[in-house]
Design a protein around this motif. Structure first.
Motif, PDB file in Angstrom:
ATOM      1  N   GLN A   1       0.814  -1.210   0.000  1.00  0.00           N
ATOM      2  CA  GLN A   1       0.000   0.000   0.000  1.00  0.00           C
ATOM      3  C   GLN A   1       0.851   1.266   0.000  1.00  0.00           C
ATOM      4  OE1 GLN A   1      -3.365   0.097  -0.276  1.00  0.00           O
ATOM      5  NE2 GLN A   1      -3.368  -2.129  -0.453  1.00  0.00           N
ATOM      6  N   GLU A   2       2.180   1.147  -0.016  1.00  0.00           N
ATOM      7  CA  GLU A   2       3.022   2.333  -0.063  1.00  0.00           C
ATOM      8  C   GLU A   2       3.785   2.450  -1.376  1.00  0.00           C
ATOM      9  OE1 GLU A   2       6.022  -0.721   1.299  1.00  0.00           O
ATOM     10  OE2 GLU A   2       3.859  -0.425   1.243  1.00  0.00           O
ATOM     11  N   GLN A   3       3.655   1.446  -2.248  1.00  0.00           N
ATOM     12  CA  GLN A   3       4.307   1.486  -3.548  1.00  0.00           C
ATOM     13  C   GLN A   3       3.554   0.589  -4.511  1.00  0.00           C
ATOM     14  OE1 GLN A   3       8.254  -0.399  -3.474  1.00  0.00           O
ATOM     15  NE2 GLN A   3       7.726  -1.314  -1.510  1.00  0.00           N
ATOM     16  N   GLU A   4       3.733   0.848  -5.799  1.00  0.00           N
ATOM     17  CA  GLU A   4       3.062   0.065  -6.818  1.00  0.00           C
ATOM     18  C   GLU A   4       3.902  -1.152  -7.196  1.00  0.00           C
ATOM     19  OE1 GLU A   4       5.825   2.898  -8.583  1.00  0.00           O
ATOM     20  OE2 GLU A   4       4.129   3.113  -7.209  1.00  0.00           O
ATOM     21  N   GLY A   5       3.268  -2.110  -7.867  1.00  0.00           N
ATOM     22  CA  GLY A   5       3.997  -3.267  -8.356  1.00  0.00           C
ATOM     23  C   GLY A   5       3.465  -4.569  -7.800  1.00  0.00           C
TER      24      GLY A   5
ATOM     25  N   SER B   1       3.266   6.614 -12.820  1.00  0.00           N
ATOM     26  CA  SER B   1       4.636   6.852 -12.369  1.00  0.00           C
ATOM     27  C   SER B   1       4.744   6.921 -10.847  1.00  0.00           C
ATOM     28  CB  SER B   1       5.168   8.162 -12.968  1.00  0.00           C
ATOM     29  OG  SER B   1       5.300   8.033 -14.368  1.00  0.00           O
ATOM     30  N   SER B   2       5.890   6.458 -10.352  1.00  0.00           N
ATOM     31  CA  SER B   2       6.114   6.322  -8.914  1.00  0.00           C
ATOM     32  C   SER B   2       6.129   7.674  -8.203  1.00  0.00           C
ATOM     33  CB  SER B   2       7.437   5.612  -8.661  1.00  0.00           C
ATOM     34  OG  SER B   2       7.403   4.295  -9.151  1.00  0.00           O
ATOM     35  N   VAL B   3       5.524   7.678  -7.024  1.00  0.00           N
ATOM     36  CA  VAL B   3       5.581   8.805  -6.102  1.00  0.00           C
ATOM     37  C   VAL B   3       6.005   8.226  -4.751  1.00  0.00           C
ATOM     38  CG1 VAL B   3       4.295  10.647  -4.961  1.00  0.00           C
ATOM     39  CG2 VAL B   3       3.749  10.020  -7.327  1.00  0.00           C
ATOM     40  N   PRO B   4       7.040   8.757  -4.115  1.00  0.00           N
ATOM     41  CA  PRO B   4       7.500   8.188  -2.844  1.00  0.00           C
ATOM     42  C   PRO B   4       6.384   8.060  -1.817  1.00  0.00           C
ATOM     43  CG  PRO B   4       9.087   9.803  -3.641  1.00  0.00           C
ATOM     44  CD  PRO B   4       7.899   9.903  -4.548  1.00  0.00           C
ATOM     45  N   ASP B   5       6.219   6.854  -1.296  1.00  0.00           N
ATOM     46  CA  ASP B   5       5.266   6.545  -0.219  1.00  0.00           C
ATOM     47  C   ASP B   5       3.804   6.681  -0.646  1.00  0.00           C
ATOM     48  OD1 ASP B   5       7.534   6.256   1.381  1.00  0.00           O
ATOM     49  OD2 ASP B   5       7.453   8.350   2.030  1.00  0.00           O
TER      50      ASP B   5
ATOM     51  N   ASN C   1      23.584   0.794  -0.018  1.00  0.00           N
ATOM     52  CA  ASN C   1      22.555   1.102   0.978  1.00  0.00           C
ATOM     53  C   ASN C   1      21.202   0.626   0.471  1.00  0.00           C
ATOM     54  OD1 ASN C   1      24.214   2.729   2.875  1.00  0.00           O
ATOM     55  ND2 ASN C   1      24.395   4.095   1.104  1.00  0.00           N
ATOM     56  N   PRO C   2      20.241   0.405   1.379  1.00  0.00           N
ATOM     57  CA  PRO C   2      18.889   0.066   0.952  1.00  0.00           C
ATOM     58  C   PRO C   2      18.294   1.196   0.101  1.00  0.00           C
ATOM     59  CG  PRO C   2      19.172  -0.330   3.298  1.00  0.00           C
ATOM     60  CD  PRO C   2      20.377   0.422   2.843  1.00  0.00           C
ATOM     61  N   VAL C   3      17.501   0.825  -0.899  1.00  0.00           N
ATOM     62  CA  VAL C   3      16.864   1.810  -1.770  1.00  0.00           C
ATOM     63  C   VAL C   3      15.514   2.177  -1.164  1.00  0.00           C
ATOM     64  CG1 VAL C   3      16.015   2.279  -4.091  1.00  0.00           C
ATOM     65  CG2 VAL C   3      18.024   0.825  -3.770  1.00  0.00           C
ATOM     66  N   SER C   4      15.354   3.445  -0.756  1.00  0.00           N
ATOM     67  CA  SER C   4      14.112   3.876  -0.113  1.00  0.00           C
ATOM     68  C   SER C   4      13.308   4.838  -0.972  1.00  0.00           C
ATOM     69  CB  SER C   4      14.423   4.539   1.235  1.00  0.00           C
ATOM     70  OG  SER C   4      15.267   5.676   1.045  1.00  0.00           O
ATOM     71  N   ASN C   5      13.892   5.353  -2.052  1.00  0.00           N
ATOM     72  CA  ASN C   5      13.231   6.333  -2.907  1.00  0.00           C
ATOM     73  C   ASN C   5      13.404   5.902  -4.362  1.00  0.00           C
ATOM     74  OD1 ASN C   5      12.731   8.664  -4.592  1.00  0.00           O
ATOM     75  ND2 ASN C   5      12.889   9.949  -2.760  1.00  0.00           N
ATOM     76  N   PRO C   6      12.317   5.787  -5.132  1.00  0.00           N
ATOM     77  CA  PRO C   6      12.455   5.309  -6.515  1.00  0.00           C
ATOM     78  C   PRO C   6      13.299   6.213  -7.399  1.00  0.00           C
ATOM     79  CG  PRO C   6      10.242   6.180  -6.107  1.00  0.00           C
ATOM     80  CD  PRO C   6      10.924   6.091  -4.784  1.00  0.00           C
ATOM     81  N   TYR C   7      13.519   7.481  -6.996  1.00  0.00           N
ATOM     82  CA  TYR C   7      14.324   8.410  -7.797  1.00  0.00           C
ATOM     83  C   TYR C   7      15.697   8.685  -7.168  1.00  0.00           C
ATOM     84  CZ  TYR C   7       9.774   9.104  -9.938  1.00  0.00           C
ATOM     85  OH  TYR C   7       8.571   8.888 -10.566  1.00  0.00           O
ATOM     86  N   GLN C   8      16.016   7.927  -6.146  1.00  0.00           N
ATOM     87  CA  GLN C   8      17.291   8.100  -5.476  1.00  0.00           C
ATOM     88  C   GLN C   8      18.394   7.359  -6.246  1.00  0.00           C
ATOM     89  OE1 GLN C   8      17.261   6.559  -1.492  1.00  0.00           O
ATOM     90  NE2 GLN C   8      19.468   6.271  -1.435  1.00  0.00           N
TER      91      GLN C   8
ATOM     92  N   ALA D   1       6.506   7.577  10.646  1.00  0.00           N
ATOM     93  CA  ALA D   1       5.826   6.366  10.185  1.00  0.00           C
ATOM     94  C   ALA D   1       5.174   6.631   8.833  1.00  0.00           C
ATOM     95  CB  ALA D   1       4.781   5.929  11.205  1.00  0.00           C
ATOM     96  N   ILE D   2       5.322   5.696   7.904  1.00  0.00           N
ATOM     97  CA  ILE D   2       4.696   5.793   6.591  1.00  0.00           C
ATOM     98  C   ILE D   2       3.487   4.871   6.571  1.00  0.00           C
ATOM     99  CG2 ILE D   2       5.003   5.563   4.109  1.00  0.00           C
ATOM    100  CD1 ILE D   2       6.713   7.745   5.490  1.00  0.00           C
ATOM    101  N   GLY D   3       2.313   5.465   6.522  1.00  0.00           N
ATOM    102  CA  GLY D   3       1.070   4.709   6.494  1.00  0.00           C
ATOM    103  C   GLY D   3       0.294   4.991   5.232  1.00  0.00           C
ATOM    104  N   PRO D   4      -0.986   4.641   5.199  1.00  0.00           N
ATOM    105  CA  PRO D   4      -1.798   4.889   4.004  1.00  0.00           C
ATOM    106  C   PRO D   4      -2.003   6.379   3.761  1.00  0.00           C
ATOM    107  CG  PRO D   4      -3.166   4.097   5.810  1.00  0.00           C
ATOM    108  CD  PRO D   4      -1.743   3.963   6.261  1.00  0.00           C
ATOM    109  N   THR D   5      -2.368   6.739   2.532  1.00  0.00           N
ATOM    110  CA  THR D   5      -2.542   8.148   2.184  1.00  0.00           C
ATOM    111  C   THR D   5      -3.753   8.765   2.882  1.00  0.00           C
ATOM    112  OG1 THR D   5      -3.788   7.500   0.207  1.00  0.00           O
ATOM    113  CG2 THR D   5      -1.417   7.871  -0.047  1.00  0.00           C
ATOM    114  N   SER D   6      -4.707   7.954   3.306  1.00  0.00           N
ATOM    115  CA  SER D   6      -5.833   8.445   4.105  1.00  0.00           C
ATOM    116  C   SER D   6      -6.322   7.297   4.977  1.00  0.00           C
ATOM    117  CB  SER D   6      -6.974   8.960   3.213  1.00  0.00           C
ATOM    118  OG  SER D   6      -7.462   7.923   2.380  1.00  0.00           O
ATOM    119  N   LYS D   7      -7.024   7.638   6.062  1.00  0.00           N
ATOM    120  CA  LYS D   7      -7.487   6.597   6.982  1.00  0.00           C
ATOM    121  C   LYS D   7      -8.436   5.644   6.283  1.00  0.00           C
ATOM    122  CE  LYS D   7      -9.094   6.047  11.754  1.00  0.00           C
ATOM    123  NZ  LYS D   7      -7.780   5.611  12.267  1.00  0.00           N
ATOM    124  N   ARG D   8      -9.312   6.211   5.452  1.00  0.00           N
ATOM    125  CA  ARG D   8     -10.225   5.413   4.639  1.00  0.00           C
ATOM    126  C   ARG D   8     -10.275   6.000   3.239  1.00  0.00           C
ATOM    127  NH1 ARG D   8     -12.632   6.125   9.539  1.00  0.00           N
ATOM    128  NH2 ARG D   8     -13.166   4.233  10.736  1.00  0.00           N
TER     129      ARG D   8
END
Length: 719
Positions: free
Chosen positions: A154-158, A184-188, A533-540, A695-702
């Motif tokens: 729920q924080e990235q596509e694929g 296209s990817s958007v972080p988180d 390092n771990p990849v945390s940003n698709p454009y990093q 904390a990275i959670g969903p874009t909205s509660k519902r």
């Protein structure tokens, strides 16, 4: 954003229905004119239908109107279809079914494969299944996440399949690779797939051990087969809380031409539903498509498809390195995407079939992560051809070749990197029916990469044995290669394909109304790219150190689907256990569990149709155990990636009501995601000193979606 973008595809091609009643009745017999008791008769892609009695007679009423397809099916017989025009009154339709020689009575290769095709007995998800699955909201990939082996994200596509990352799962349309199947990817922020499920008549989702016809995917392939000529001319209008759209398809005798357009603007929706992201310019997009079909002969079909999409958005992220929490980091994105393809299929005689296809696609993204300016351009030209030859009654041999020309460029502020990949492959594969209970498929695929200056030979083998009338055992083995991510290729002199070897053992029981599958698998990784390092940003930008990474994934998938026990009800339950580890961090020798993998995944999907209310209701419940995340305060060999997020829960519901507006069939659809308001956390972002985290959670509660879909159809087939 997955539950709310591009949703007019949800019901765009639903059949035209009004509330004048037609009674359909008839008799079903076999080749000896004997009644086929218990045979099912239904309107295709509808809940209307009945079962034959002891005399083979059936009868049911429907409010459908216009051209429909009536399907008669029975275990042990080949399904039969007849096209009808319904306008009220009574219609008599008789069927004469032939005994199946190559379906139920004959073993089929199914290890690692879920099919969603109207022509197959092993039906798992049809287009109607996809759009009525609550958590999917019309998205193909969202629906596939309810099947075993797929990781909910729920924080990235694929598609994350059996311990593999998203780059290991590829999407193909009529054999053509789709380089950018998602927005296209958007972080988180997760993104939806670009295509409507109603564009496709067949959906083959392989979680491993797939055919030698396909490559460049270490974990999974999603093979989509596009629709042929539509049954009639039709139009559609969509009015939604997130935008609107419409389209029209004109059908002639042997030709059809369709055009669709959609505009999405989430500004009003975000004003009504509080978001967990600081949007500066909420997402808006425009998409348009053209679809052409030409029947060239009794067995030939020419298809052309073009899809254009533009999207734009910007938002602000908290600057976690600012202890005062007063500054923000800006991110902006606009994207242009074109996908076009041309395919041709012809049966040259009774034993030879020819398939030809070509495609061009381009994806251009302008990314503005303040204070930088990035531009990514990716083009893909590809061509593919194959022939198949039937040997005897069931056995077949296939051969083919494909080539991909892929120029791409990355602009980092004033620094530009250009490169071109040329990938080519040939394959040879055969299905040998040793007996009607035992079949073997052996294949060989040879691939070459210009950038790697390397080639590979990939053997594939599948064996299936039929145990009884409804059940069989399947085994699959194969080597699967893919070139590393192109961003690694232009920075580092890599010279190996990444590789995964699959071992799969499968048992399944399938009848007309129930499916049970249990599958064990082991996947061995070699030559994985290792990074610092771990990849945390698709454009990093991430530098590849070498290709000496390794790993494994092993587990068990269980699937149960039942459309028989409860009247007007369809439900399925899936469970996955995954044990996956890989060494992709250069400074650590130990194999670690990937951050995108949960050990336990459960999905429950339930749907109920209420004919008298002209309504349907459904829910999806998803559970996934906690996933590892990177904590910069734990970087020792003994504790890196040892922290886990909390377990994931999601309950989504959907309701649909069928009605008419000015005599036009209309569907009113309501979907609510995470209706219970679970407080999910997918990962954490840390400050550079490791003292603070978000904390990275969903874009909205519902998520809430409401749409009105109007289908305008008429019978223009003879014009």
């Amino acid at each position: 954003m997955r539950p709310i973008l591009n949703l007019f595809s949800l019901l765009i091609l639903f059949p035209v229905i009004s509330f004048c009643q037609t009674t359909i009745s008839g008799r079903i017999t076999d080749a000896k004119n004997q009644p086929v008791a218990g045979a099912n008769v239904t309107i295709k892609d509808s809940y209307d239908g009945a079962s034959a009695d002891a005399n083979g007679a059936y009868k049911f009423s429907t409010s459908d109107e216009g051209d429909v397809i009536i399907v008669a099916s029975m275990v042990g017989f080949t399904s039969a279809e007849k096209r009808l025009h319904l306008s009220g009154g009574e219609v008599v339709v008789n069927f004469n079914l032939k005994e199946a020689s190559n379906e139920l009575n004959t073993v089929t290769i199914t290890a690692g494969v879920f099919e969603a095709s109207d022509e197959k007995k092993m039906v798992i998800l049809s287009p109607l299944d996809i759009v009525t699955t609550a958590s999917a909201v019309g998205d193909i990939y969202g629906a596939l996440q309810t099947l075993p082996g797929a990781q909910p994200t729920q924080e990235q596509e694929g598609l994350f399949v059996r311990g593999g990352d998203a780059s290991e799962a590829k999407t193909l349309i009529d054999g053509m690779l789709v380089a950018n199947p998602y927005f296209s990817s958007v972080p988180d922020v997760p993104q939806r797939g670009r295509f409507s499920p109603f564009l496709f008549k067949g959906t083959n989702f392989s979680t491993g051990g797939y055919s030698a016809q396909y490559g460049q995917a270490m974990s999974s392939v999603l093979v989509l087969e596009s629709e042929d000529l539509p049954p009639r001319s039709m139009g559609n209008i969509a009015l939604m809380t997130v935008g609107g759209g419409g389209g029209y398809t004109k059908r002639w005798e042997n030709t059809s031409l369709g055009a669709n357009a959609t505009y999405i603007n989430l500004t009003p929706y975000f004003a009504m539903n509080k978001q967990n992201r600081d949007w500066d310019a909420p997402p808006q997009s425009f998409s348009g498509s053209l679809v052409f079909r030409q029947k060239t002969s009794e067995t030939g079909m020419l298809k052309a498809f073009m899809n254009y999409q533009y999207s734009d958005l910007s938002l602000n992220y908290p600057n976690i390195d600012d202890v005062t929490n007063n500054s923000k980091m800006h991110f902006g994105l606009n994207n242009y995407n074109i996908f076009s393809m041309l395919s041709y299929k012809e049966v040259l005689d009774k034993k030879w079939t020819l398939n030809l296809a070509g495609s061009y696609s381009k994806d251009l993204s302008r990314v503005r992560p303040s204070p930088q300016s990035l531009v990514f351009s990716n083009q893909l030209w590809q061509a593919r051809g194959s022939v198949s030859h039937t040997l005897g009654e069931l056995s077949v041999i296939r051969a083919g070749a494909e080539v991909q020309y892929n120029p791409f460029s990355n602009l980092y502020n004033n620094y530009r990197i250009d490169s071109t990949e040329l990938y080519s492959a040939v394959f040879l594969e055969g299905d040998a029916y040793i007996t009607r209970k035992l079949v073997a498929r052996a294949g060989l695929r040879v691939e070459n990469s210009y950038l790697l200056r390397a080639s590979n030979i990939a053997p594939r083998l599948s064996v299936a044995y039929k145990l009884g009338k409804y059940d069989q055992l399947n085994f699959a083995y194969g080597d699967f290669y893919q070139t590393p991510d192109r961003n690694y290729l232009i920075q580092t002199n890599l010279d190996h394909f990444e590789k995964a070897t699959h071992y799969i053992l499968n048992y399944q029981y399938v009848d007309e109304k129930r499916t049970f599958r249990i599958e064990g698998y082991y996947k061995l990784y070699q030559n994985l790219v290792r990074t610092s390092n771990p990849v945390s940003n698709p454009y990093q930008p991430v530098l590849a150190e070498d290709s000496k990474g390794k790993g494994y994934a092993r587990g068990v998938d269980v699937f149960w689907r039942d459309k028989k026990t409860l009247k007007y009800t369809d439900y399925w339950i899936s469970y996955s256990y995954i044990d996956a580890k890989r060494s992709t961090l250069y400074y650590y020798s130990e194999e670690l569990q990937p951050t995108f993998t949960s050990n336990h995944i459960v999905n429950v999907v339930w749907k109920r149709w209420f004919p008298k209310l002209r309504s349907s209701f459904g829910f999806t419940y998803a559970y996934a155990s906690g996933r590892p995340y990177f904590n910069p305060n734990k970087v020792d060999e003994s504790n890196i990636l040892s922290d886990r997020t909390r377990d994931y829960h999601n309950l989504s519901i959907t309701a649909n009501y069928l009605t008419t507006i000015y005599k036009y069939f209309t569907v009113v659809s309501l979907t609510v995601g995470n209706v219970a308001g679970f407080d999910n956390v997918f990962t954490y972002n840390y400050s550079s000193d490791g003292l603070r985290r978000n904390a990275i959670g969903p874009t909205s509660k519902r998520t809430i979606f409401l749409g009105v879909f109007i289908n305008i159809g008429r019978d223009d087939d003879t014009e």
